[in-house]
Scaffold this motif. Structure first.
Motif, PDB file in Angstrom:
ATOM      1  N   UNK A 243       0.761  -1.188  -0.098  1.00 33.66           N
ATOM      2  CA  UNK A 243       0.209   0.059   0.028  1.00 33.66           C
ATOM      3  C   UNK A 243       0.813   1.328  -0.035  1.00 33.66           C
ATOM      4  N   UNK A 244       2.026   1.280  -0.195  1.00 33.93           N
ATOM      5  CA  UNK A 244       3.120   2.268   0.012  1.00 33.93           C
ATOM      6  C   UNK A 244       3.814   2.478  -1.301  1.00 33.93           C
ATOM      7  N   UNK A 245       3.289   3.032  -2.245  1.00 33.58           N
ATOM      8  CA  UNK A 245       4.013   2.950  -3.720  1.00 33.58           C
ATOM      9  C   UNK A 245       5.312   3.567  -3.539  1.00 33.58           C
ATOM     10  N   UNK A 248       7.463   0.684  -2.124  1.00 33.49           N
ATOM     11  CA  UNK A 248       7.627  -0.521  -2.897  1.00 33.49           C
ATOM     12  C   UNK A 248       8.445  -0.173  -4.217  1.00 33.49           C
ATOM     13  N   UNK A 249       8.364   0.892  -4.978  1.00 34.62           N
ATOM     14  CA  UNK A 249       9.228   1.146  -5.988  1.00 34.62           C
ATOM     15  C   UNK A 249      10.789   1.317  -5.487  1.00 34.62           C
ATOM     16  N   UNK A 250      11.056   1.811  -4.290  1.00 29.88           N
ATOM     17  CA  UNK A 250      12.342   1.789  -4.047  1.00 29.88           C
ATOM     18  C   UNK A 250      13.020   0.405  -3.919  1.00 29.88           C
ATOM     19  N   UNK A 251      12.242  -0.634  -3.127  1.00 30.09           N
ATOM     20  CA  UNK A 251      12.638  -1.860  -3.018  1.00 30.09           C
ATOM     21  C   UNK A 251      12.910  -2.478  -4.477  1.00 30.09           C
ATOM     22  N   UNK A 370      11.575   5.573   4.670  1.00 28.52           N
ATOM     23  CA  UNK A 370      10.563   5.386   3.852  1.00 28.52           C
ATOM     24  C   UNK A 370       9.691   4.631   4.443  1.00 28.52           C
ATOM     25  N   UNK A 371       9.991   3.544   5.465  1.00 23.73           N
ATOM     26  CA  UNK A 371       8.915   2.819   6.278  1.00 23.73           C
ATOM     27  C   UNK A 371       8.116   3.431   7.179  1.00 23.73           C
ATOM     28  N   UNK A 372       7.047   2.976   7.453  1.00 28.62           N
ATOM     29  CA  UNK A 372       6.226   3.537   8.398  1.00 28.62           C
ATOM     30  C   UNK A 372       6.635   3.511   9.998  1.00 28.62           C
ATOM     31  N   UNK A 429      11.090   6.230  -8.514  1.00 28.34           N
ATOM     32  CA  UNK A 429      11.237   6.412  -7.199  1.00 28.34           C
ATOM     33  C   UNK A 429      10.936   7.875  -6.800  1.00 28.34           C
ATOM     34  N   UNK A 430      11.945   8.599  -7.450  1.00 27.59           N
ATOM     35  CA  UNK A 430      12.047   9.904  -7.203  1.00 27.59           C
ATOM     36  C   UNK A 430      10.848  10.727  -7.689  1.00 27.59           C
TER      37      UNK A 430
END
Length: 441
Positions: A243-245, A248-251, A370-372, A429-430
């Motif tokens: 749910x965190x675009x 997720x894109x960074x990973x 970036x993580x919650x 990601x940016x």
């Protein structure tokens, strides 16, 4: 949140001091050189019989590391979820630390003849599992002990401490090799160094084990068994990641550029010894040079990220890595033509050092930002570490296969593809990060 007291931060960084000696002395320098030399001496050629077939010795080394990382990839998501649900991440960190340290000590008995090849490969795999396993829980402490604005600095401090400690033991190992080689004994120096790595790792790890907090349990009342709770935690984290675009894109981008970064770091010594035919002494000195430059590189990139932003600095670092791989390919071509490439290799080593520590430190701190905010830090970092380790599995396997059939210089060139995909992912990601900030404002 507030950053933890200096004593806790220093204790956390000391685990990098403790376990980085494995990554430098075992996988990067002494063990690959020793493994290639003793197996060639035992069999009279570079092919080694193992498990019913023959392998090129450098490829067998690559495959062994890839298998070890594949095993830990299967274990870590479950173990980290259990650690979060029970709040006992320090205990898991200790287990993997001692597994890795004892495996390094056991390498002392690896002599390189046919019955002993399995022992050497087994010790390498167990040490790798211990190293990677403990790092997941070590990394997961970062968002617990450092405020977001301090994480780049704290993460870089850990890597810097790791480089300093590993260089010190590298120099001790180098001294042992020179001492025993002067007596006509080319085996005892590396073997005693392997033993010292295990003792150093387990000994200095007692400092973080004493001062780091135990960890908070994500599940207060345990109504299910530990394995069931572990899978429940894992599923919860996976739903949050999806749910965190931006995260997720960074990973995804981290997955691809890590294939290149980690493979270069693990295979650089073999490249110097087998492709460029450099003497072992020169290679050891070169690795020390890389570590010293990497200390400045990690601190410098942390400062750049404060000024320009994490993703922007990572984009620049990945472009630099692409230049390094292309340069290595052309240097290998020069070596094939009989041209002396020793000083080209030293220049390449300095270039690798400038971005090696920095890209790892900034990647780790970027993910933690970036993580919650969550108690499931070990589970979240298991996604990060599993992403990196799956990348290593694919990177080392592809590197080994291409090396076996087309030669190592083409293996190095193939890494450019991974870096390019990672670069594209960082640009996306940016874009998503800026878009997200725009809509929030």
């Amino acid at each position: 949140m507030q950053t933890a007291p200096k004593k806790v931060i220093n204790a956390w960084a000391m685990y990098d001091w403790a376990n980085s000696v494995y990554n430098l002395v075992i996988t990067t320098t002494f063990f690959p050189i020793y493994f290639a030399a003793v197996t060639k001496q035992a069999y009279g050629e570079e092919t080694v019989p193992f498990l019913g077939r023959t392998f090129k010795n450098s490829s067998l080394y690559d495959y062994a590391l890839a298998t070890a990382y594949a095993i830990i990839v299967l274990l870590l998501p479950i173990l980290s979820s259990i650690a979060d649900s029970r709040g006992n991440k320090k205990r898991f960190m200790q287990f993997f630390c001692y597994l890795g340290g004892l495996a390094c000590c056991a390498m002392f008995f690896f002599k390189g003849d046919q019955p002993s090849v399995g022992w050497g490969i087994g010790c390498l795999m167990l040490a790798s599992i211990g190293f990677v396993g403990s790092l997941v829980f070590y990394n997961s402490y970062l968002p617990e002990i450092a405020a977001p604005e301090d994480r780049d600095r704290v993460s870089a401090k850990g890597f810097s401490m790791g480089y300093i400690g590993s260089v010190l033991l590298q120099l001790v190992g180098f001294g042992l090799v020179l001492y025993f080689s002067g007596k006509g004994d080319n085996s005892s120096g590396p073997l005693y160094t392997f033993l010292l790595v295990g003792l150093w790792w387990m000994g200095f790890a007692q400092i973080p084990f004493k001062h780091l907090p135990k960890g908070q349990a994500a599940v207060e009342n345990h109504t299910k068994n530990f394995l069931t709770e572990g899978f429940i935690e894992l599923g919860k984290v996976w739903r949050q990641v999806k749910s965190m675009p931006v995260l997720k894109q960074f990973l995804m981008s981290f997955f691809f550029y890590s294939m290149g970064v980690q493979t270069v770091m693990l295979a650089a010594t073999l490249f110097g010894s087998t492709v460029l035919k450099l003497p072992d002494t020169n290679l050891i000195v070169t690795v020390v040079l890389i570590q010293l430059v990497a200390i400045a590189g990690a601190v410098g990139m942390a400062r750049l990220s404060t000024r320009f932003g994490n993703i922007q600095v990572l984009i620049g670092a990945v472009i630099f890595w692409i230049v390094v791989c292309v340069s290595a390919y052309f240097i290998a071509n020069l070596a094939e033509q009989g041209i002396n490439t020793e000083y080209y290799f030293y220049g390449l080593a300095v270039a690798v050092g400038l971005v090696m520590g920095g890209i790892q430190a900034i990647s780790r701190s970027t993910y933690s930002k970036l993580m919650p905010v969550t108690k499931d830090t070990a589970s979240f970092f298991s996604f990060y570490d599993v992403t990196e380790k799956v990348a290593i599995v694919i990177g080392m396997l592809s590197f080994g296969v291409i090396d076996e059939f087309l030669g190592m210089k083409n293996s190095v060139l193939s890494l450019v593809l991974f870096f390019c995909i990672g670069l594209y992912g960082l640009v996306i990601t940016l874009y998503k990060q800026k878009r997200s900030l725009f809509f929030k404002s």
